[in-house]
Design a protein around this motif. Structure first.
Motif, PDB file in Angstrom:
ATOM      1  N   ASP A  33      19.984  -8.006  21.959  1.00 62.68           N
ATOM      2  CA  ASP A  33      21.118  -8.787  21.463  1.00 62.68           C
ATOM      3  C   ASP A  33      20.628  -9.731  20.370  1.00 62.68           C
ATOM      4  N   ALA A 252      27.984  -2.987  22.064  1.00 59.40           N
ATOM      5  CA  ALA A 252      27.852  -4.119  21.147  1.00 59.40           C
ATOM      6  C   ALA A 252      29.196  -4.726  20.773  1.00 59.40           C
ATOM      7  N   LEU A 380      40.573  -7.134  27.592  1.00 60.39           N
ATOM      8  CA  LEU A 380      40.282  -7.048  29.033  1.00 60.39           C
ATOM      9  C   LEU A 380      38.796  -6.854  29.321  1.00 60.39           C
TER      10      LEU A 380
HETATM   11  C1  LIG Z   1      40.328 -15.781  22.976  1.00 64.02           C
HETATM   12  C2  LIG Z   1      39.937 -14.671  23.896  1.00 64.02           C
HETATM   13  C3  LIG Z   1      40.371 -14.685  25.212  1.00 64.02           C
HETATM   14  C4  LIG Z   1      40.052 -13.642  26.076  1.00 64.02           C
HETATM   15  N1  LIG Z   1      40.434 -13.706  27.382  1.00 64.02           N
HETATM   16  C5  LIG Z   1      40.090 -12.710  28.239  1.00 64.02           C
HETATM   17  C6  LIG Z   1      40.461 -12.786  29.603  1.00 64.02           C
HETATM   18  O1  LIG Z   1      41.034 -13.771  30.062  1.00 64.02           O
HETATM   19  N2  LIG Z   1      40.143 -11.745  30.425  1.00 64.02           N
HETATM   20  C7  LIG Z   1      39.491 -10.640  29.950  1.00 64.02           C
HETATM   21  O2  LIG Z   1      39.282  -9.705  30.714  1.00 64.02           O
HETATM   22  N3  LIG Z   1      39.076 -10.569  28.658  1.00 64.02           N
HETATM   23  C8  LIG Z   1      39.372 -11.570  27.797  1.00 64.02           C
HETATM   24  N4  LIG Z   1      38.984 -11.497  26.490  1.00 64.02           N
HETATM   25  C9  LIG Z   1      38.282 -10.305  26.019  1.00 64.02           C
HETATM   26  C10 LIG Z   1      36.794 -10.331  26.372  1.00 64.02           C
HETATM   27  O3  LIG Z   1      36.246 -11.593  26.078  1.00 64.02           O
HETATM   28  C11 LIG Z   1      36.063  -9.255  25.573  1.00 64.02           C
HETATM   29  O4  LIG Z   1      36.699  -8.016  25.707  1.00 64.02           O
HETATM   30  C12 LIG Z   1      34.622  -9.113  26.098  1.00 64.02           C
HETATM   31  O5  LIG Z   1      33.968 -10.346  26.070  1.00 64.02           O
HETATM   32  C13 LIG Z   1      33.865  -8.086  25.284  1.00 64.02           C
HETATM   33  O6  LIG Z   1      32.575  -8.051  25.828  1.00 64.02           O
HETATM   34  P1  LIG Z   1      31.429  -7.233  25.114  1.00 64.02           P
HETATM   35  O7  LIG Z   1      30.213  -7.405  25.929  1.00 64.02           O
HETATM   36  O8  LIG Z   1      31.917  -5.860  24.820  1.00 64.02           O
HETATM   37  O9  LIG Z   1      31.285  -7.931  23.675  1.00 64.02           O
HETATM   38  P2  LIG Z   1      30.687  -9.340  23.270  1.00 64.02           P
HETATM   39  O10 LIG Z   1      30.822 -10.361  24.316  1.00 64.02           O
HETATM   40  O11 LIG Z   1      31.276  -9.684  21.943  1.00 64.02           O
HETATM   41  O12 LIG Z   1      29.155  -9.062  23.144  1.00 64.02           O
HETATM   42  C14 LIG Z   1      28.624  -8.211  22.168  1.00 64.02           C
HETATM   43  C15 LIG Z   1      27.200  -8.671  21.924  1.00 64.02           C
HETATM   44  O13 LIG Z   1      26.524  -7.697  21.158  1.00 64.02           O
HETATM   45  C16 LIG Z   1      25.710  -8.367  20.219  1.00 64.02           C
HETATM   46  N5  LIG Z   1      25.504  -7.429  19.098  1.00 64.02           N
HETATM   47  C17 LIG Z   1      26.456  -6.834  18.355  1.00 64.02           C
HETATM   48  N6  LIG Z   1      25.903  -5.999  17.452  1.00 64.02           N
HETATM   49  C18 LIG Z   1      24.575  -6.077  17.647  1.00 64.02           C
HETATM   50  C19 LIG Z   1      23.466  -5.457  17.028  1.00 64.02           C
HETATM   51  N7  LIG Z   1      23.626  -4.567  16.031  1.00 64.02           N
HETATM   52  N8  LIG Z   1      22.234  -5.778  17.455  1.00 64.02           N
HETATM   53  C20 LIG Z   1      22.052  -6.678  18.478  1.00 64.02           C
HETATM   54  N9  LIG Z   1      23.072  -7.279  19.105  1.00 64.02           N
HETATM   55  C21 LIG Z   1      24.313  -6.993  18.694  1.00 64.02           C
HETATM   56  C22 LIG Z   1      26.490  -9.582  19.818  1.00 64.02           C
HETATM   57  O14 LIG Z   1      25.620 -10.571  19.315  1.00 64.02           O
HETATM   58  C23 LIG Z   1      27.138  -9.967  21.143  1.00 64.02           C
HETATM   59  O15 LIG Z   1      26.339 -10.892  21.855  1.00 64.02           O
HETATM   60  C24 LIG Z   1      39.270 -12.540  25.593  1.00 64.02           C
HETATM   61  C25 LIG Z   1      38.802 -12.551  24.287  1.00 64.02           C
HETATM   62  C26 LIG Z   1      39.120 -13.597  23.441  1.00 64.02           C
HETATM   63  C27 LIG Z   1      38.576 -13.605  22.039  1.00 64.02           C
END
Ligand SMILES: Cc1cc2nc3c(=O)[nH]c(=O)nc-3n(C[C@H](O)[C@H](O)[C@H](O)COP(=O)(O)OP(=O)(O)OC[C@H]3O[C@@H](n4cnc5c(N)ncnc54)[C@H](O)[C@@H]3O)c2cc1C
Length: 415
Positions: A33, A252, A380
């Motif tokens: 990350d 990611a 979600l």
């Molecule tokens: C305002 C808001 C409210 C929300 N409320 C809810 C809720 O109440 N309930 C719910 O279920 N969901 C909610 N969500 C949605 C939820 O937060 C996201 O769907 C979830 O966090 C996505 O998780 P993720 O691990 O896929 O991505 P992320 O948490 O965005 O993590 C991706 C990670 O990958 C890293 N990364 C990306 N590309 C690279 C790369 N090339 N090399 C190294 N690292 C990289 C980034 O730095 C990041 O740390 C909400 C979102 C928002 C914005």
């Protein structure tokens, strides 16, 4: 999965849950990350475990709201001019998802996953000794009056068709559940079987610690590419060089697009920017997530104070953040709780990883047998992270998708 080495790209809640379940199955895991928690969506979300949320983001009659989306900067769903250009093809697909048939199709898929979410988080948090992070006190949706609630009748009927328990409430019923709700909101719907994470950033932090204890490597750095290696494994390329693994999972979040594009895959992923404001001393006492349904804002009693989160801005990834969208959330909170102390507050923005049909991509990358995909959880991602982390780990262990996981593969976009 003993003797299998896996790189998980992305240390948000989806990547961490994936890594956790892979490690439990015996794999040697490394999570890559850029920042570990600073730029992802996983720490700033509303923490709602929306186990009854089977509706897609696209809704019936969405086309007639397009002018509002373009020209009302304070509306719940906004498309910036840059977003219009950058995501034109995605927006066209998203619009196609607003027919009743497509909404029903999306709900049929989502119902395979979301109802399992609360149990999946509870089991995971029990296993890591962190049940203090979860509450199972349900979710209250608020409407100004019964007529406003009736406008959402199709959505409530569809949820109930899929087994979601939802009780309509009048003002007295609302006050019985949450006594602090102000007079602007006279009607509600209570969903008893939903939950919340009271410190999403804390959840991310504890998962990192648990993984370290399980001897997983947490590698800080930007991954430039994941490519098949000559020996049949995969190469993960960072600024420090090329790292060899047997397999990799791309998790990611909103940044998964360039990584899959390099593999020759076409998956329509767009970011939807959202915001939160958090009030450390609001003076408002809540027991559960309250959804201000007419504003699409989620309000959660976090350990660090009352957090109001929501709004959607479709805009290019990396474009300048307009924090006025966060300021508008303060007004929505004031409408429900006129007495709330909204100063001081902190503000945050994050990028939801969204596919046009609202459900995530989970499966093997076509043409790349050792690369797996787990992203696009949209609104979600917190809800689905534990379920999808376990599902992809089991899929990797088994080799072949089961009947449910097969539905979420990248093949649905023609790959
Ligand atoms: C305002 C808001 C409210 C929300 N409320 C809810 C809720 O109440 N309930 C719910 O279920 N969901 C909610 N969500 C949605 C939820 O937060 C996201 O769907 C979830 O966090 C996505 O998780 P993720 O691990 O896929 O991505 P992320 O948490 O965005 O993590 C991706 C990670 O990958 C890293 N990364 C990306 N590309 C690279 C790369 N090339 N090399 C190294 N690292 C990289 C980034 O730095 C990041 O740390 C909400 C979102 C928002 C914005």
């Amino acid at each position: 999965m003993e003797n299998r080495s896996v790189a998980v790209i992305g240390g948000g809640i989806v990547g961490l849950c994936t890594a956790y379940h892979l490690a439990r199955l015996g794999a040697r895991v490394s999570v890559f990350d850029r920042t570990f928690g600073l730029d992802g969506a996983s720490s700033g979300n509303a923490g709602s475990i929306s186990s009854g949320s089977v509706l897609p983001v696209a809704y019936r009659g969405m086309a007639r709201d397009i002018p509002k989306m373009l020209f009302d900067p304070s509306g719940p769903l906004r498309v910036t001019m840059g977003g219009m250009v950058r995501h034109a093809a995605w927006l066209a697909r998203f619009l196609r998802e607003s027919s009743e048939a497509r909404i029903r199709a999306s709900a049929e898929l989502q119902v395979q996953l979301v109802p399992k979410s609360l149990a999946a988080h509870t089991a995971l948090l029990e296993a890591i000794g962190s049940t203090d992070l979860i509450r199972t006190t349900g979710q209250l949706h608020l409407y100004p009056d019964a007529a406003a609630r009736a406008k959402d009748a199709f959505g409530w009927a569809l949820r109930r068709e899929h087994g979601v328990v939802a009780h309509d409430l009048d003002r007295a019923g609302v006050l019985q559940i949450e006594p602090s709700i102000g007079p602007a909101y006279q009607a509600g719907v209570f969903l008893p079987d939903q939950g919340m994470i009271v410190d999403p950033g804390g959840y991310v932090g504890r998962m990192q610690s648990v993984l370290r204890q399980a001897a997983a490597a947490l590698v800080t750095g930007e991954v430039r590419g994941v490519t098949p290696a000559a020996d049949g494994g995969v190469s993960v390329e960072t600024a420090d060089g090329v790292h060899a693994f047997g397999e990799a999972v791309i998790a990611a979040g909103a940044w998964s697009g360039p990584l899959v594009k390099r593999l020759g895959l076409s998956i329509p992923l767009a970011n939807q920017r959202g915001f939160h404001v958090q009030f450390p001393h609001s003076g408002v006492e809540l027991q559960r997530v309250v959804v201000i349904a007419d504003r699409k804002v989620f309000v959660t009693p976090m350990t660090g104070g009352l957090r109001a989160a929501g709004t959607v801005e479709i805009t290019p990834l990396g474009s300048p953040v307009d924090m006025r969208r966060a300021a508008a959330l303060v007004d929505h909170v004031k409408r429900v709780w006129p007495e709330a102390a909204t100063e001081p507050h902190t503000a945050w923005s994050g990028e939801r990883p969204c596919l046009p049909d609202t459900v995530p991509v989970m499966g093997r990358a076509p043409g790349h047998p050792n690369v797996w995909l787990n992203f696009g959880h949209g609104h979600l991602g917190m809800t689905l992270s534990a379920v999808c982390g376990e599902a992809i780990a089991q899929l990797m262990a088994a080799g072949e998708p089961n009947a449910i996981v097969r539905l979420f593969g990248p093949e649905r976009f023609g790959n």
